[in-house]
Design a protein around this motif. Structure first.
Motif, mmCIF file in Angstrom:
data_model
loop_
_atom_site.group_PDB
_atom_site.id
_atom_site.type_symbol
_atom_site.label_atom_id
_atom_site.label_comp_id
_atom_site.label_asym_id
_atom_site.label_seq_id
_atom_site.Cartn_x
_atom_site.Cartn_y
_atom_site.Cartn_z
ATOM 1 N N VAL A 122 -44.501 -7.180 39.961
ATOM 2 C CA VAL A 122 -45.685 -7.774 40.573
ATOM 3 C C VAL A 122 -46.203 -6.863 41.682
ATOM 4 O O VAL A 122 -47.400 -6.601 41.787
ATOM 5 C CB VAL A 122 -45.367 -9.182 41.123
ATOM 6 N N LEU A 123 -45.307 -6.372 42.503
ATOM 7 C CA LEU A 123 -45.705 -5.507 43.613
ATOM 8 C C LEU A 123 -46.299 -4.197 43.110
ATOM 9 O O LEU A 123 -47.272 -3.697 43.685
ATOM 10 C CB LEU A 123 -44.510 -5.248 44.533
ATOM 11 N N LEU A 124 -45.753 -3.647 42.039
ATOM 12 C CA LEU A 124 -46.295 -2.399 41.493
ATOM 13 C C LEU A 124 -47.708 -2.586 40.948
ATOM 14 O O LEU A 124 -48.474 -1.628 40.876
ATOM 15 C CB LEU A 124 -45.370 -1.816 40.421
ATOM 16 N N ASP A 125 -48.064 -3.824 40.591
ATOM 17 C CA ASP A 125 -49.447 -4.098 40.194
ATOM 18 C C ASP A 125 -50.377 -4.082 41.404
ATOM 19 O O ASP A 125 -51.583 -3.900 41.257
ATOM 20 C CB ASP A 125 -49.555 -5.459 39.504
ATOM 21 N N CYS A 126 -49.833 -4.289 42.584
ATOM 22 C CA CYS A 126 -50.627 -4.304 43.811
ATOM 23 C C CYS A 126 -50.777 -2.907 44.411
ATOM 24 O O CYS A 126 -51.832 -2.570 44.951
ATOM 25 C CB CYS A 126 -49.997 -5.240 44.836
ATOM 26 N N LEU A 127 -49.724 -2.113 44.360
ATOM 27 C CA LEU A 127 -49.749 -0.734 44.840
ATOM 28 C C LEU A 127 -48.709 0.029 44.041
ATOM 29 O O LEU A 127 -47.541 -0.353 44.022
ATOM 30 C CB LEU A 127 -49.429 -0.647 46.337
ATOM 31 N N ARG A 128 -49.126 1.064 43.392
ATOM 32 C CA ARG A 128 -48.273 1.766 42.430
ATOM 33 C C ARG A 128 -47.394 2.830 43.086
ATOM 34 O O ARG A 128 -47.368 3.976 42.683
ATOM 35 C CB ARG A 128 -49.142 2.344 41.328
ATOM 36 N N ARG A 175 -53.776 0.947 51.299
ATOM 37 C CA ARG A 175 -53.211 -0.166 52.060
ATOM 38 C C ARG A 175 -54.112 -1.389 51.947
ATOM 39 O O ARG A 175 -53.652 -2.501 51.689
ATOM 40 C CB ARG A 175 -53.035 0.217 53.526
ATOM 41 N N ARG A 176 -55.412 -1.186 52.098
ATOM 42 C CA ARG A 176 -56.371 -2.289 51.994
ATOM 43 C C ARG A 176 -56.390 -2.873 50.581
ATOM 44 O O ARG A 176 -56.473 -4.095 50.403
ATOM 45 C CB ARG A 176 -57.761 -1.821 52.410
ATOM 46 N N LEU A 177 -56.330 -2.007 49.575
ATOM 47 C CA LEU A 177 -56.285 -2.482 48.191
ATOM 48 C C LEU A 177 -55.033 -3.309 47.936
ATOM 49 O O LEU A 177 -55.096 -4.376 47.316
ATOM 50 C CB LEU A 177 -56.328 -1.300 47.213
ATOM 51 N N ALA A 178 -53.885 -2.829 48.399
ATOM 52 C CA ALA A 178 -52.620 -3.553 48.209
ATOM 53 C C ALA A 178 -52.680 -4.919 48.877
ATOM 54 O O ALA A 178 -52.267 -5.931 48.306
ATOM 55 C CB ALA A 178 -51.451 -2.737 48.759
ATOM 56 N N ARG A 179 -53.216 -4.972 50.082
ATOM 57 C CA ARG A 179 -53.329 -6.235 50.823
ATOM 58 C C ARG A 179 -54.217 -7.215 50.051
ATOM 59 O O ARG A 179 -53.866 -8.385 49.874
ATOM 60 C CB ARG A 179 -53.901 -5.944 52.203
ATOM 61 N N GLY A 180 -55.351 -6.734 49.580
ATOM 62 C CA GLY A 180 -56.258 -7.594 48.820
ATOM 63 C C GLY A 180 -55.635 -8.081 47.523
ATOM 64 O O GLY A 180 -55.804 -9.247 47.132
ATOM 65 N N ARG A 181 -54.909 -7.215 46.858
ATOM 66 C CA ARG A 181 -54.249 -7.606 45.608
ATOM 67 C C ARG A 181 -53.144 -8.620 45.856
ATOM 68 O O ARG A 181 -52.968 -9.559 45.074
ATOM 69 C CB ARG A 181 -53.705 -6.363 44.900
ATOM 70 N N LEU A 182 -52.393 -8.445 46.939
ATOM 71 C CA LEU A 182 -51.359 -9.425 47.294
ATOM 72 C C LEU A 182 -51.972 -10.785 47.587
ATOM 73 O O LEU A 182 -51.491 -11.821 47.118
ATOM 74 C CB LEU A 182 -50.553 -8.949 48.501
ATOM 75 N N VAL A 183 -53.035 -10.793 48.364
ATOM 76 C CA VAL A 183 -53.708 -12.049 48.693
ATOM 77 C C VAL A 183 -54.201 -12.725 47.422
ATOM 78 O O VAL A 183 -54.044 -13.940 47.245
ATOM 79 C CB VAL A 183 -54.859 -11.824 49.706
ATOM 80 N N SER A 184 -54.766 -11.951 46.527
ATOM 81 C CA SER A 184 -55.237 -12.494 45.250
ATOM 82 C C SER A 184 -54.086 -13.131 44.470
ATOM 83 O O SER A 184 -54.219 -14.239 43.950
ATOM 84 C CB SER A 184 -55.893 -11.388 44.432
ATOM 85 N N ARG A 185 -52.968 -12.455 44.432
ATOM 86 C CA ARG A 185 -51.792 -13.000 43.734
ATOM 87 C C ARG A 185 -51.288 -14.280 44.399
ATOM 88 O O ARG A 185 -50.915 -15.219 43.731
ATOM 89 C CB ARG A 185 -50.644 -11.985 43.726
ATOM 90 N N LEU A 186 -51.310 -14.294 45.712
ATOM 91 C CA LEU A 186 -50.821 -15.463 46.436
ATOM 92 C C LEU A 186 -51.749 -16.663 46.315
ATOM 93 O O LEU A 186 -51.339 -17.791 46.539
ATOM 94 C CB LEU A 186 -50.589 -15.126 47.909
#
Length: 170
Positions: A33-39, A154-165
């Motif tokens: 899941v995390l690798l989908d947020c930041l590779r 970093r901003r992309l990862a944060r946004g992707r995490l928020v989306s997942r949450l």
């Protein structure tokens, strides 16, 4: 899942949150899941190892910290796997031509895909933002651009995490 006890009421177990599910997921599942947020393997491994997170803010803070600590090789790994921002449907062909030329110039200069976080922008604003961003960043030297690209990741990862949450599959 501890039942909630209210005086004179039947105890009802509370439902696990998305964050709870992430915290108790097998390490391999959480890492995917995390690798989908930041590779970045290092970033994903670090967040996986620091579970459980008491709340979303703690997870996002840990995500930011791990992103700030990316070594050049980690950054290169993450950038290799990113894709270019997509033009909105209906964008005119001149925009496609201009963007293709800008992407090619950027990749030739920096050796990786141009990335930019477009969170919060409408589709009509995103085209202008991408073109303006790529044109201004082409003036950067490679070290300055590495810093900017790391911040965008970093901003992309944060946004992707928020989306997942928010229920998009974490």
């Amino acid at each position: 899942m501890t039942p909630t006890h209210l005086p004179g009421r039947v105890a009802i177990p509370s439902l696990p949150s998305v964050l709870d599910a992430f915290n108790i997921a097998p390490a391999d599942d959480a890492r995917k899941v995390l690798l989908d947020c930041l590779r970045s393997s290092r970033w994903a491994d670090r967040l996986t190892a620091h579970r459980p997170f008491p709340d979303v803010d703690s997870l996002l803070a840990a995500s930011d910290e791990a992103a700030y600590d990316l070594a050049p090789a980690d950054l290169a790994e993450a950038l290799r796997e990113e894709t270019m921002p997509v033009l909105p449907e209906g964008a005119y062909s001149a925009a496609h031509t201009a963007l293709s030329a800008a992407y090619a110039a950027y990749e030739a200069k920096f050796g990786h895909t141009f990335i930019i976080c477009l969170d919060g922008l409408s589709q009509t604003e995103s085209l202008d933002q991408v073109l303006a961003g790529i044109r201004s960043r082409l003036a950067n030297d490679p070290e300055d651009e590495r810093v900017v690209a790391a911040e965008e990741l970093r901003r992309l990862a944060r946004g992707r995490l928020v989306s997942r949450l928010r229920g998009a599959g974490l």
